[in-house]
Design a protein around this motif. Structure first.
Motif, PDB file in Angstrom:
ATOM      1  N   ALA A 120       1.227   6.706  -1.416  1.00  0.00           N
ATOM      2  CA  ALA A 120       0.664   5.398  -1.053  1.00  0.00           C
ATOM      3  C   ALA A 120       1.656   4.603  -0.204  1.00  0.00           C
ATOM      4  O   ALA A 120       1.263   3.921   0.748  1.00  0.00           O
ATOM      5  CB  ALA A 120       0.297   4.623  -2.319  1.00  0.00           C
ATOM      6  N   THR A 121       2.943   4.703  -0.543  1.00  0.00           N
ATOM      7  CA  THR A 121       3.964   3.953   0.186  1.00  0.00           C
ATOM      8  C   THR A 121       4.057   4.401   1.641  1.00  0.00           C
ATOM      9  O   THR A 121       4.218   3.582   2.548  1.00  0.00           O
ATOM     10  CB  THR A 121       5.344   4.124  -0.489  1.00  0.00           C
ATOM     11  N   ILE A 122       3.959   5.709   1.884  1.00  0.00           N
ATOM     12  CA  ILE A 122       4.180   6.232   3.240  1.00  0.00           C
ATOM     13  C   ILE A 122       2.891   6.408   4.035  1.00  0.00           C
ATOM     14  O   ILE A 122       2.930   6.798   5.206  1.00  0.00           O
ATOM     15  CB  ILE A 122       4.959   7.564   3.192  1.00  0.00           C
ATOM     16  N   GLU A 123       1.754   6.106   3.424  1.00  0.00           N
ATOM     17  CA  GLU A 123       0.457   6.400   4.052  1.00  0.00           C
ATOM     18  C   GLU A 123       0.313   5.783   5.435  1.00  0.00           C
ATOM     19  O   GLU A 123      -0.227   6.405   6.361  1.00  0.00           O
ATOM     20  CB  GLU A 123      -0.670   5.903   3.148  1.00  0.00           C
ATOM     21  N   SER A 124       0.814   4.562   5.623  1.00  0.00           N
ATOM     22  CA  SER A 124       0.573   3.857   6.885  1.00  0.00           C
ATOM     23  C   SER A 124       1.509   4.283   8.009  1.00  0.00           C
ATOM     24  O   SER A 124       1.329   3.845   9.148  1.00  0.00           O
ATOM     25  CB  SER A 124       0.681   2.341   6.670  1.00  0.00           C
TER      26      SER A 124
END
Length: 560
Positions: A120-124
Motif C-alpha cells: 500500500a505504501t509503494i503503490e503510487s
C-alpha cells in the motif's frame, strides 16, 4: 525548550534548502559525495507535489545503506534470495517486477498485514522502481548486530567502494529481473540467524557494536534496583533527559542489560552477527537493519480519530493526569526478569513505589533558584492513571501470578479515550510503539521513553515536539511536576514550596508536536521516504551501480 526550538529550526533550514531539482541534485552531491540514483527527478517531482517539507536530509537512509557498499550487487541479491527461501528466518518477501509489486510465498499468515502495508505504501510510485526483491523482518525485534571490529572493516570497505563518482547513466540495467532469479539447484536456503529468544541479549548482541573500551563492554552491573548515575549522566541534565540521541546508545549504559524487556528476554529474537539485507520497522542503536516506515501507522492499525463521543478537547480543558494503558508485551518474563522491564517498572512507580524520588523544587523567597529534594511519590499530589490491561502476558509459571499480585489489572480502554488527558505516556513494547504518531497528532502532551528508533528519528525533536524521559524513570515524576504542578503534602514539605504548573509551556510543546506531525509525519512523508530508500537500494543492487546516477539535463540551445 528554547534550545530545542532553535535546534529544530536550524535542522529544518538545512533539510529543506533546495528550491529546484538542480539545487536538490547539487545538495545531494555535496552532502553524500555521489550523484543521486536514477529516478531522482521522479522522486523530487513526487516529493514536491506531495508538499514535502524535507527534500535534502535523508541521512538515516545514507547511514543504513552505507555498509552494503562493502558487498557486491550480486552478493546482496544472492543473500536476499537465500534468507527469503527459508520460512524459519521469519522474513517476508516483496517482489517488484515491471512496475508492479506482489508478496512472496513464505509469509506467515499472522504477519501478512505488514507486507500488505508495504504494498500500500509503494503503490503510487512502484511503476518507477527497478525490478528487485526485498526481505522484510516480520518480528518486532531487530535482526542485525555487527561486532565493532567487523563494523570498522565494513566501513572502510564501504567508503573505498563508494568513492566520489560522477554517475552518467540515469537508467537501470536491463537484465535486473533475471539477476534476481530464484535459487539454482546448486544453491540452498540459508539460516544465518540464531534463535536467541527468551535469553538476555545485551552482551551477545546489544552491546557488540560498541568499542571494546566502552562501559557496556567492560562493566556488567546486575541490579535494576540501584540507579547507575554514571550511566545516565552523559545524556542528562540533572534528572532531566537532555540528549535524546545519546540516550539511545547502549555504549555508556551497561545497566540497560537489566532495564528493558528486549535486552532481558526478547520474545521473538533471531539475530545475526553478519551483514544481511533485512528491512525492519525499528531498531536500537548498534543494530544494522535497514529502517523503513512501518505499515502499522500507514494502514492505521491505531488511529487518531476523535469523535463526538470521544472528543479531543483543548489542552487546558483536559484532565491533569498522566495516562498509560498497555500489556506486558515487552519481553517474556521468567525467573522474575519482569522486575527490570520498563513497562512493569513504570506501573510500579505510578502505583506502588514508596522510595523517595528526586524533585527540583523552588527555594522559598528565591523565585529563580531551585534545589533537589528526595520526596516520597505519594507526597507530590500528582495524578497518574497507569495500568496493565486485562491479563498478564508473556510470562512463565510464578512470574504470571507474581505480576498479577503486584500490579492488579485494569479493564480495556477505548483507544480514543486517551484524548481526555493532558499527558500521555508512550514507551516501547517488544519493538517500537505504534501509538506515538496518533498521540502526537492529539492536543495532549506526549511523554516518551524508548530505546528503539524509527525512520523519523532526527526530524522530531525532544522538548520541542514531545517530552523525553530516561528509561530508568528517575526523572519522570520531577518532569511531570514541572508541567502539572505539585501540591506537597505535609507541613515540612510545604515549607520547601510547591511547583507551579507550567501549563502554558506544556500546551506549547503539545501543539508544536501536533502541527509538526501534520507536516512531516504524514502518510505522504512515509511514501516519500520509502520511494527514496528504494531508489537508493535499487542502485546498490545494480551491477552497474558505479556508473549509475542522475544528472540534470543540460538546457537545450535556442533554435535547436
Amino acid at each position: 525548550m528554547n534550545d530545542a526550538a532553535a535546534r529544530s529550526q536550524a535542522w529544518l533550514a538545512q533539510a529543506s534548502k533546495s528550491k529546484t531539482l538542480s539545487e536538490a541534485v547539487d545538495t545531494y552531491r555535496q552532502r553524500y559525495h555521489i550523484s543521486p540514483p536514477p529516478g531522482f527527478d521522479l522522486w523530487y517531482k513526487y516529493a514536491t507535489e506531495k508538499s514535502s517539507m524535507i527534500l535534502d536530509d535523508y541521512d538515516n537512509i545514507h547511514e543504513d545503506l552505507l555498509p552494503f557498499w562493502s558487498m557486491s550487487p550480486r552478493s546482496i541479491r544472492v543473500s536476499t534470495r537465500e534468507i527469503l527461501s527459508d520460512q524459519w528466518n521469519e522474513l517476508a518477501e516483496v517482489s517488484i517486477r515491471s512496475g508492479k509489486a506482489e508478496v512472496g510465498p513464505n509469509v506467515i499468515p499472522t504477519h501478512r498485514w505488514m507486507v500488505d502495508g508495504v504494498l500500500a505504501t509503494i503503490e503510487s510510485f512502484v511503476q518507477w522502481l527497478p525490478d528487485m526483491d526485498l526481505a522484510f523482518n516480520i518480528n518486532d525485534e531487530p535482526r542485525i548486530a555487527i561486532p565493532w571490529k567487523s563494523q570498522q572493516v565494513l566501513q572502510l570497505a564501504s567508503l573505498n567502494s563508494r568513492k566520489p563518482m560522477d554517475g552518467v547513466l540515469n537508467k537501470w540495467s536491463e537484465d535486473r529481473a533475471q539477476s534476481w532469479r530464484p535459487l539454482g539447484d546448486s544453491e540452498t536456503p540459508r539460516r544465518p540467524f540464531e534463535d536467541h529468544s527468551f535469553a538476555n541479549s545485551f552482551n551477545d548482541y546489544g552491546s557488540v557494536a560498541c568499542p571494546p573500551a566502552s562501559p557496556a563492554r567492560r562493566y556488567h552491573p546486575w541490579s535494576p534496583r540501584t540507579l547507575c548515575v554514571s550511566c545516565a549522566a552523559p545524556h542528562s541534565n540533572g534528572i532531566f533527559l537532555s540528549n535524546w540521541s545519546l540516550s539511545a546508545s547502549p555504549c555508556h549504559q551497561p545497566d540497560l542489560a537489566h532495564l528493558h524487556g528486549f535486552y532481558l528476554s526478547p520474545a521473538a529474537f533471531k539475530p545475526s552477527h553478519a551483514l544481511q539485507p533485512v528491512f525492519s520497522q525499528s531498531k536500537p542503536h548498534g543494530y544494522s537493519d535497514i529502517l523503513y516506515p512501518s505499515a502499522w501507522n500507514y494502514i492505521d492499525k491505531v488511529k487518531y480519530e476523535p469523535s463526538e463521543s470521544h472528543p479531543d478537547p483543548p489542552f487546558a480543558s483536559k484532565e491533569n493526569t498522566l495516562f498509560w494503558r498497555g500489556a506486558t508485551s515487552e519481553g517474556l518474563s521468567k525467573h522474575a526478569t519482569w522486575k527490570g522491564m520498563a513497562r512493569q517498572r513504570l506501573v510500579h512507580l505510578a502505583n506502588n513505589a514508596t522510595q523517595p524520588v528526586p524533585i527540583l523544587l523552588p527555594i522559598p523567597n528565591q523565585p529563580t533558584s531551585y534545589a533537589y529534594h528526595l520526596l516520597p511519590p505519594s507526597s507530590l499530589g500528582l495524578n497518574l492513571d497507569i495500568g496493565i490491561v486485562d491479563s498478564i502476558a508473556r510470562c512463565w509459571d510464578a512470574d504470571c501470578y507474581d505480576q498479577a499480585l503486584e500490579f492488579g489489572l485494569v479493564g480495556k480502554t477505548d483507544f480514543q479515550d486517551h484524548w481526555r488527558y493532558k499527558f500521555l505516556f508512550d514507551l516501547d513494547g517488544a519493538g517500537f510503539s505504534g501509538r506515538f504518531l496518533p498521540f502526537l497528532q492529539s492536543h495532549s502532551l506526549v511523554f516518551k521513553t524508548a530505546i528503539f528508533r524509527e525512520w523519523w528519528d532526527g526530524r522530531v525533536f525532544p522538548w520541542k515536539h514531545f517530552i523525553p524521559v530516561d528509561v530508568r524513570f528517575h526523572g519522570l515524576l520531577g518532569t511531570l511536576a514541572y508541567f502539572a504542578g505539585t501540591s506537597l503534602a505535609g507541613g515540612g514539605n510545604a515549607k520547601r514550596g510547591d511547583i507551579k504548573a507550567n501549563l502554558k509551556a506544556g500546551e506549547e510543546v503539545a501543539e508544536a508536536g501536533r502541527e509538526w506531525a501534520e507536516k512531516v509525519l504524514r502518510k505522504e512523508d512515509m511514501e516519500i521516504y520509502m520511494f527514496r530508500l528504494l531508489l537508493e537500494w535499487g542502485r546498490l543492487t545494480d551491477d552497474k551501480r558505479h556508473e549509475l546516477g542522475y544528472m540534470v539535463p543540460a538546457p537545450k540551445s535556442p533554435g535547436l
